[in-house]
Write an enzyme that holds these catalytic residues in place. Structure first.
Site, PDB file in Angstrom:
ATOM      1  N   ARG A  15     -21.694 -17.704   7.374  1.00 38.66           N
ATOM      2  CA  ARG A  15     -23.091 -17.272   7.358  1.00 38.66           C
ATOM      3  C   ARG A  15     -23.905 -18.066   8.378  1.00 38.66           C
ATOM      4  O   ARG A  15     -23.475 -19.100   8.874  1.00 38.66           O
ATOM      5  CB  ARG A  15     -23.691 -17.460   5.962  1.00 38.66           C
ATOM      6  CG  ARG A  15     -23.180 -16.499   4.914  1.00 38.66           C
ATOM      7  CD  ARG A  15     -23.676 -16.848   3.523  1.00 38.66           C
ATOM      8  NE  ARG A  15     -23.056 -18.052   3.002  1.00 38.66           N
ATOM      9  CZ  ARG A  15     -23.338 -18.591   1.814  1.00 38.66           C
ATOM     10  NH1 ARG A  15     -24.242 -18.023   1.035  1.00 38.66           N
ATOM     11  NH2 ARG A  15     -22.718 -19.680   1.412  1.00 38.66           N
ATOM     12  N   LYS A  75     -25.612 -23.878   3.970  1.00 38.58           N
ATOM     13  CA  LYS A  75     -24.993 -24.787   3.003  1.00 38.58           C
ATOM     14  C   LYS A  75     -25.472 -26.211   3.210  1.00 38.58           C
ATOM     15  O   LYS A  75     -26.032 -26.576   4.243  1.00 38.58           O
ATOM     16  CB  LYS A  75     -23.467 -24.728   3.125  1.00 38.58           C
ATOM     17  CG  LYS A  75     -22.867 -23.418   2.660  1.00 38.58           C
ATOM     18  CD  LYS A  75     -23.222 -23.077   1.220  1.00 38.58           C
ATOM     19  CE  LYS A  75     -22.542 -24.004   0.221  1.00 38.58           C
ATOM     20  NZ  LYS A  75     -22.916 -23.663  -1.180  1.00 38.58           N
ATOM     21  N   HIS A  96     -27.904 -28.267  -3.767  1.00 40.99           N
ATOM     22  CA  HIS A  96     -27.151 -28.485  -5.004  1.00 40.99           C
ATOM     23  C   HIS A  96     -26.861 -29.978  -5.190  1.00 40.99           C
ATOM     24  O   HIS A  96     -25.724 -30.393  -5.416  1.00 40.99           O
ATOM     25  CB  HIS A  96     -25.844 -27.682  -5.007  1.00 40.99           C
ATOM     26  CG  HIS A  96     -26.057 -26.198  -4.895  1.00 40.99           C
ATOM     27  ND1 HIS A  96     -26.624 -25.445  -5.901  1.00 40.99           N
ATOM     28  CD2 HIS A  96     -25.811 -25.322  -3.884  1.00 40.99           C
ATOM     29  CE1 HIS A  96     -26.705 -24.182  -5.529  1.00 40.99           C
ATOM     30  NE2 HIS A  96     -26.228 -24.079  -4.309  1.00 40.99           N
ATOM     31  N   GLU A 118     -32.303 -23.521  -3.703  1.00 39.02           N
ATOM     32  CA  GLU A 118     -31.981 -23.161  -5.083  1.00 39.02           C
ATOM     33  C   GLU A 118     -33.038 -23.566  -6.101  1.00 39.02           C
ATOM     34  O   GLU A 118     -32.998 -23.120  -7.259  1.00 39.02           O
ATOM     35  CB  GLU A 118     -30.617 -23.749  -5.499  1.00 39.02           C
ATOM     36  CG  GLU A 118     -30.582 -25.256  -5.683  1.00 39.02           C
ATOM     37  CD  GLU A 118     -30.307 -26.031  -4.397  1.00 39.02           C
ATOM     38  OE1 GLU A 118     -30.069 -27.242  -4.488  1.00 39.02           O
ATOM     39  OE2 GLU A 118     -30.330 -25.410  -3.301  1.00 39.02           O
ATOM     40  N   LEU A 240     -26.369 -21.348 -15.037  1.00 39.33           N
ATOM     41  CA  LEU A 240     -27.168 -22.129 -14.091  1.00 39.33           C
ATOM     42  C   LEU A 240     -28.329 -22.790 -14.805  1.00 39.33           C
ATOM     43  O   LEU A 240     -29.046 -22.157 -15.570  1.00 39.33           O
ATOM     44  CB  LEU A 240     -27.724 -21.232 -12.983  1.00 39.33           C
ATOM     45  CG  LEU A 240     -28.733 -21.903 -12.035  1.00 39.33           C
ATOM     46  CD1 LEU A 240     -28.015 -22.886 -11.116  1.00 39.33           C
ATOM     47  CD2 LEU A 240     -29.508 -20.880 -11.236  1.00 39.33           C
ATOM     48  N   ASP A 270     -20.569 -24.999  -7.483  1.00 36.59           N
ATOM     49  CA  ASP A 270     -21.365 -25.782  -6.536  1.00 36.59           C
ATOM     50  C   ASP A 270     -22.492 -26.539  -7.230  1.00 36.59           C
ATOM     51  O   ASP A 270     -23.184 -27.336  -6.598  1.00 36.59           O
ATOM     52  CB  ASP A 270     -21.920 -24.907  -5.399  1.00 36.59           C
ATOM     53  CG  ASP A 270     -22.730 -23.732  -5.892  1.00 36.59           C
ATOM     54  OD1 ASP A 270     -22.904 -23.595  -7.124  1.00 36.59           O
ATOM     55  OD2 ASP A 270     -23.187 -22.940  -5.051  1.00 36.59           O
TER      56      ASP A 270
END
Length: 376
Positions: A15, A75, A96, A118, A240, A270
């Site tokens: 990505r 990431k 994360h 996130e 989550l 993750d």
């Protein structure tokens, strides 16, 4: 602002954080955008498309980090990138933190500003930058699980949807959020018998209304999980807790109660994983077997379908990237509570409660940190 887009270097991560369309939007506001050579190639965007949109191409990752005031990634930085991140530099990506103490410590030492996709959160508690990748990962969890149920992959040798005269597979989905909902839809669409668990009764009522007849909802608790794993052929972990480590709903001792060849897919890996025996794997080596149970624990599942994933992600991130670039992180976070909740580490201090609790670190309220900053 000077914005840098490095090439992702995590294993099989294809990505990219900005598309040429995103570059063109930023360029309209006279921002300078540096893109590392070949950064978009894995997603189908050549360097020429970025240049045409207004970006400048740099040959290596070091040059991008050196020039940029804001780094936009997909990431979390890996160890080779830690030393490239500078004091006061803004890094906007998935972090994360709660699943990696070494990453947390490295970002504290860098004294950078770490704004995590996130934990950007809307007033209704939804997570707009996690949703698109959760949708991809939820659907992929069933796609990959179906593949690893095949005998050559050490699975049970069962077809997810069965055939006339032969029962379909039993799929257990732990968590009724975005990932779990998409996983259940996908598994049901393939014809499996699906049990979808969650701890929220209102959520279960909603899911029972919208799901097809081959999806059964059930309250999530240890007793029910222990009961259901005995029958499941595929178990999808889809739990989550925003910004915090996921709880272990499937423990090591539960493996003995599963059928040989059962497949576990932990989408929460993750964030520490909700299956105790799951450890992060890669697309190159995605699975391992413990007690005859196949574990699929790839930490960047959407990276395997980069064209779809990049477009879905950047559709969601670009409006926030524009705000940060146009206003600077201080003013943007002062004016937008959603972005403020994305702040995790600022100038060597943890400003997100879940990260502080994960590693027993001092917690500093973000409002106190921002009060000492000069508005950009």
């Amino acid at each position: 602002m000077i914005i840098g887009v490095p090439k992702e270097i995590k294993n099989n991560e294809n990505r990219v954080a900005l598309t040429p369309a995103g570059v063109a939007e930023l360029a309209k506001y006279n921002h300078t955008i540096y893109v590392q050579a070949e950064a978009g190639a894995g997603s189908g965007f050549p360097d020429e498309a970025y240049v045409a949109a207004g970006a400048r191409i740099l040959p290596d990752i070091e040059s991008v980090y050196e020039k940029a005031e804001m780094i936009v990634k997909v990431k979390e930085p890996i160890e080779s990138e830690y030393k490239l991140i500078r004091q006061h530099q803004l890094v906007f990506t998935y972090f994360h933190f709660a699943s990696s103490q070494s990453l947390t410590q490295a970002m504290l030492e860098s004294k950078a500003v770490c704004l995590a996709y996130e934990t950007v959160e809307k007033a209704d508690r939804s997570l707009p930058l996690l949703v698109p990748m959760s949708e991809v990962a939820g659907r992929m969890a069933v796609q990959e699980g179906a593949k690893y149920l095949e005998k050559p992959q050490q699975g049970r040798g069962i077809l997810l949807g069965g055939v006339p005269g032969v029962k379909p597979a039993n799929v257990l989905v732990l968590g009724g959020g975005i990932v779990g909902t998409q996983a259940a839809k996908m598994a049901a669409g393939l014809g499996a018998n699906v049990t979808l668990m969650d701890i929220s009764l209102p959520r279960l009522r909603y899911l029972a209304d919208i799901m097809p007849a081959n999806v059964t909802t059930m309250m999530s608790n240890e007793y029910n999980i222990r009961d259901q794993i005995r029958y499941a052929d595929l178990i999808v972990g889809a739990v989550l807790i925003p910004g915090a480590k996921a709880p272990h709903l499937v423990t090591r001792d539960m493996l003995k109660d599963m059928k040989p060849g059962t497949v576990l897919v932990d989408v929460a890996v993750d964030q520490g994983g909700c299956i105790e025996t799951c450890q992060p794997t890669t697309h190159e080596n995605p699975t391992y077997v413990i007690d005859h149970v196949v574990h699929y624990c790839v930490a960047n599942m959407p990276g395997a379908v980069p064209y779809t994933s990049t477009l879905a992600l950047t559709n969601a991130t670009l409006p926030y990237t524009l705000q940060l670039a146009n206003k600077g992180w201080v003013r943007a976070c002062q004016e937008n509570e959603e972005l403020k909740k994305g702040l995790n580490v600022v100038h060597g201090q943890v400003v997100y409660q879940g990260v502080a609790e994960a590693f027993d670190l001092p917690f500093y309220p973000v409002k106190d940190i921002m009060a000492t900053q000069v508005t950009a």
